[in-house]
Design an enzyme around this catalytic site. Structure first.
Site, PDB file in Angstrom:
ATOM      1  N   ARG A   1      -4.807 -17.734 -15.098  1.00  0.00           N
ATOM      2  CA  ARG A   1      -5.491 -16.759 -15.941  1.00  0.00           C
ATOM      3  C   ARG A   1      -5.183 -15.344 -15.467  1.00  0.00           C
ATOM      4  NH1 ARG A   1      -7.556 -14.072 -19.664  1.00  0.00           N
ATOM      5  NH2 ARG A   1      -9.713 -14.296 -20.370  1.00  0.00           N
TER       6      ARG A   1
ATOM      7  N   THR B   1     -38.834 -45.764  -5.943  1.00  0.00           N
ATOM      8  CA  THR B   1     -39.504 -44.545  -6.400  1.00  0.00           C
ATOM      9  C   THR B   1     -40.589 -44.848  -7.425  1.00  0.00           C
ATOM     10  OG1 THR B   1     -37.499 -43.266  -6.047  1.00  0.00           O
ATOM     11  CG2 THR B   1     -39.150 -42.304  -7.505  1.00  0.00           C
TER      12      THR B   1
ATOM     13  N   GLY C   1     -15.622 -18.337 -19.936  1.00  0.00           N
ATOM     14  CA  GLY C   1     -16.010 -19.146 -21.090  1.00  0.00           C
ATOM     15  C   GLY C   1     -15.318 -20.490 -21.112  1.00  0.00           C
TER      16      GLY C   1
ATOM     17  N   SER D   1     -41.396 -39.082  -3.096  1.00  0.00           N
ATOM     18  CA  SER D   1     -40.902 -39.013  -1.723  1.00  0.00           C
ATOM     19  C   SER D   1     -41.844 -39.677  -0.727  1.00  0.00           C
ATOM     20  CB  SER D   1     -40.704 -37.538  -1.318  1.00  0.00           C
ATOM     21  OG  SER D   1     -39.715 -36.927  -2.112  1.00  0.00           O
TER      22      SER D   1
ATOM     23  N   GLY E   1     -32.139 -47.138 -11.552  1.00  0.00           N
ATOM     24  CA  GLY E   1     -30.812 -47.432 -12.074  1.00  0.00           C
ATOM     25  C   GLY E   1     -30.622 -48.915 -12.320  1.00  0.00           C
TER      26      GLY E   1
ATOM     27  N   GLU F   1     -31.949 -40.173  -3.552  1.00  0.00           N
ATOM     28  CA  GLU F   1     -31.639 -40.633  -2.198  1.00  0.00           C
ATOM     29  C   GLU F   1     -32.252 -39.691  -1.166  1.00  0.00           C
ATOM     30  OE1 GLU F   1     -30.254 -43.378  -0.725  1.00  0.00           O
ATOM     31  OE2 GLU F   1     -30.498 -44.202  -2.726  1.00  0.00           O
TER      32      GLU F   1
ATOM     33  N   ASP G   1     -35.228 -36.242  -1.390  1.00  0.00           N
ATOM     34  CA  ASP G   1     -35.301 -34.831  -1.759  1.00  0.00           C
ATOM     35  C   ASP G   1     -34.824 -33.990  -0.581  1.00  0.00           C
ATOM     36  OD1 ASP G   1     -36.969 -32.193  -1.565  1.00  0.00           O
ATOM     37  OD2 ASP G   1     -36.972 -32.711  -3.679  1.00  0.00           O
TER      38      ASP G   1
ATOM     39  N   THR H   1     -31.987 -34.277  -5.281  1.00  0.00           N
ATOM     40  CA  THR H   1     -33.336 -34.867  -5.203  1.00  0.00           C
ATOM     41  C   THR H   1     -33.351 -36.386  -5.205  1.00  0.00           C
ATOM     42  OG1 THR H   1     -33.542 -34.535  -7.606  1.00  0.00           O
ATOM     43  CG2 THR H   1     -34.577 -32.908  -6.176  1.00  0.00           C
TER      44      THR H   1
END
Length: 631
Positions: free
Chosen positions: A313, A141, A400, A147, A180, A423, A425, A421
């Site tokens: 809950r 990239t 909450g 892309s 990465g 690997e 888009d 987005t």
């Protein structure tokens, strides 16, 4: 509306066995390791602490045999591509930073060396990559060409005098972005660049470029920047890379699909630059498949948290004075149970995809390989968009409490957000799916002569009449049938999805056929239609995969429950697209209302099994350790 019978009780372990399928033993092993203390979530760790923890966890993974699953047995691997993908996917049940970093190291970096390189690269690097002796990056990239990989700006120019490639970032837009492993741990990068030799560009190729020396300092000519804190995935050290005339030996070219001789002559087994480029990228779909599966597992975790909370809950009193469990409210069921049904559907579609990826022969026909790439693209888009919407719904369903970091949902939301987005888009991927489907119209697009145009238009008019007749007959066939019978008729559901896909595909082909002298303008004006083609095609594939999984189920009680979950997926998808089905005469107004009634009834029928359906995911306990479930 009455729905077909649902068993009173089903053992979740029976469903787990169905879900785990072909790689059940591997999945049990991954769960067992993830259940150990070392694989806990990041919690409140800072960025550097989180990165250090993830690297430590990565080393623990490297100590097992799983990182080697997808590699060539000749170099210590196991040749189990499907098992490799599944092992990455399973990490999606825990800290997604670990899944991403593992995917970068062994899926993208290691996968590129194995699939784009040749024996010289395999011999030199693969064992070191598997053992984590060599950490690497996947530098595709660019800042200005995310892309549009085919037109990225980084260059690798061959110098025949020195026998080296000169890798260069000619402008700021060529900076490699979001890489990465680059900011902290990577030593070598697979760099995608335009190959230039003898003054001629030969398209994008991949090169092994050292980015750090042994001391960890940036290599000469390499600039490394840290992307810094992100919305999520902060255990991954994303960085920016740029190159100032960095020299690498000729052997640094990963030369499976294109090579440069010592004198600069270029050769390739694939003559066309464009076809070579798409063939090269097609070999790298494992990462895309893993991302989709990991998103699916993160979605399962969110649903397990929300449904468990929904059973505990209580809010507002019933007429008898007791407070009502919130999962007993139809509105709450509507938030979670159709999403749960779709999660099951996508799971089975993913299982089929991984099996196809594992079983496809290296020399499979190009058409078969392209179909696999298309399916991987479409499912990745569907799974990651589903993850984004479902995790948000799960957060809202927990009120909450769901907004507190300690209850895990905000982290899941932040970590999976980028999956839509990276690997690929998702919008671009759906266009890739549509393009693949439109290849059957190729003969019409090749000849734009007046005679061919007239013939095509005439054929379309005939097809339109036939299509409308078929649609009318399709509706009439079920018009007098009871809604409760028709809506739960599997053939009707399958035919409705298939018919919609065929109609939309024919329509977009007809619009694009009018391109003439302005192909871009026509395509741009039809882009919404193109994206619809991709979406409805994937929905049809997903339903068919779910149906096959149900049919293959051998336990009668588990099968009966999955039948109803499959109904909920199909009918909620029809409900979501009621406008299309009504506009095109596939369902009547009264049947449209009946679809909604059926979805409501299915939610009620499946409510007692909600906990069973999420328990079947067999998520390790510590990944569901949210304080909101203890109160």
């Amino acid at each position: 509306m009455d729905v077909p019978a649902v068993p009173e009780k089903v053992d979740p372990e029976l469903l787990t066995a169905v879900l785990d399928g072909r790689w059940s033993e591997l999945k049990r092993g991954v769960r067992a390791q993830m259940a150990t203390e070392e694989f806990l979530d990041a919690g409140a760790l800072g960025v550097e602490e989180h990165r250090a923890q993830v690297l430590d966890q990565l080393r623990k993974l490297a100590a097992t045999d799983r990182p080697a699953l997808g590699f060539d047995p000749a170099y210590g691997g196991a040749g189990d591509v499907g098992g490799s993908v599944m092992s990455f996917e399973m990490l999606g049940l825990g800290d997604l930073s670990l899944m991403v970093k593992a995917g970068v190291q062994w899926g993208l970096f290691g996968g590129a060396v194995q699939l784009l390189g040749t024996e010289r690269h395999h011999e030199k690097y693969l064992r070191r990559i598997m053992d984590l002796d060599l950490l690497g990056c996947f530098a595709m990239t660019e800042h200005g060409h995310g892309s549009d990989v085919q037109h990225l700006h980084t260059t690798a120019t061959y110098d025949a005098v020195s026998g080296e490639f000169v890798v260069d970032s000619p402008d700021p837009g060529a900076t490699k972005e979001y890489i990465g492993n680059a900011a902290r741990d990577g030593r070598v990068a697979v760099v995608f660049a335009q190959l230039v030799t003898g003054g001629e560009e030969r398209g994008v190729h991949a090169f092994l470029v050292p980015i750090r020396d042994e001391s960890g300092a940036a290599a000469p000519g390499v600039t490394i920047e840290d992307c810094g804190p992100k919305a999520g995935l902060n255990g991954v050290d994303n960085g920016r890379l740029s190159f100032d005339h960095v020299r690498v030996p000729r052997e640094a070219l990963l030369n499976r699909f294109g090579d440069v001789a010592a004198d600069g002559r270029y050769s390739s087994p694939i003559e066309s630059d464009g076809r070579r480029f798409f063939t090269m990228l097609g070999t790298l779909i494992r990462g895309r498949v893993s991302v989709g599966g990991s998103a699916g597992n993160a979605t399962k975790r969110a649903l397990a948290l929300a449904i468990r909370y929904g059973e505990r809950r209580r809010q507002f009193q019933s007429p008898d004075g007791d407070e009502v469990v919130i999962l007993d409210y139809l509105g709450h069921q509507r938030k979670l149970l159709p999403a749960l049904a779709k999660t099951y559907a996508l799971h089975f579609a993913q299982e089929e995809l991984v099996a196809k990826l594992n079983d496809i022969a290296a020399d499979a026909p190009e058409e078969e390989q392209r179909e696999l790439e298309s399916r991987a693209a479409g499912l990745k888009a569907a799974q990651t968009w589903h993850a984004t919407s479902t995790i948000q719904a799960a957060r809202e369903a927990c009120g909450g409490a769901g907004y507190l970091s300690e209850n895990l949902l905000p982290g899941l939301k932040a970590d999976t957000d980028v999956f839509t987005t990276f690997e690929g888009d998702n919008t671009v991927l759906l266009q890739l799916v549509a393009k693949s489907l439109l290849t059957r119209y190729k003969e019409h697009f090749q000849d734009l002569s007046p005679l061919a145009t007239a013939r095509f238009v005439a054929e379309q008019l005939v097809d339109t009449v036939l299509e409308r007749t078929a649609a009318r007959q399709f509706v009439e066939r079920f018009t007098d049938s009871d809604d409760a019978v028709v809506l739960f008729d599997r053939e009707w559901q399958l035919q409705l999805f298939e018919d919609r896909e065929g109609h939309v595909l024919d329509g977009v082909a007809n619009r694009l056929r009018k391109a003439g002298k302005d192909p871009f303008g026509v395509f741009n004006s039809a882009q919404d239609h193109v994206l619809l083609v991709g979406r409805v095609h994937v929905e049809r594939l997903v339903l068919e995969a779910f149906v096959r999984a149900v049919e293959a189920c051998t336990d009668p009680e588990a099968k009966a429950l999955l039948e109803r979950v499959c109904d909920l997926y199909a009918l909620s998808a029809i409900e979501a697209d009621r406008a299309w089905f009504l506009e095109h005469g596939r369902i009547t107004a009264s049947r449209s209302k009946a679809v909604t009634a059926a979805v409501n009834s299915l939610c009620g029928a499946l409510r007692p099994h909600a906990r069973t359906l999420v328990d079947a995911f067999a998520i390790p306990k510590q990944f569901l350790a949210a304080p909101m479930l203890d109160s």
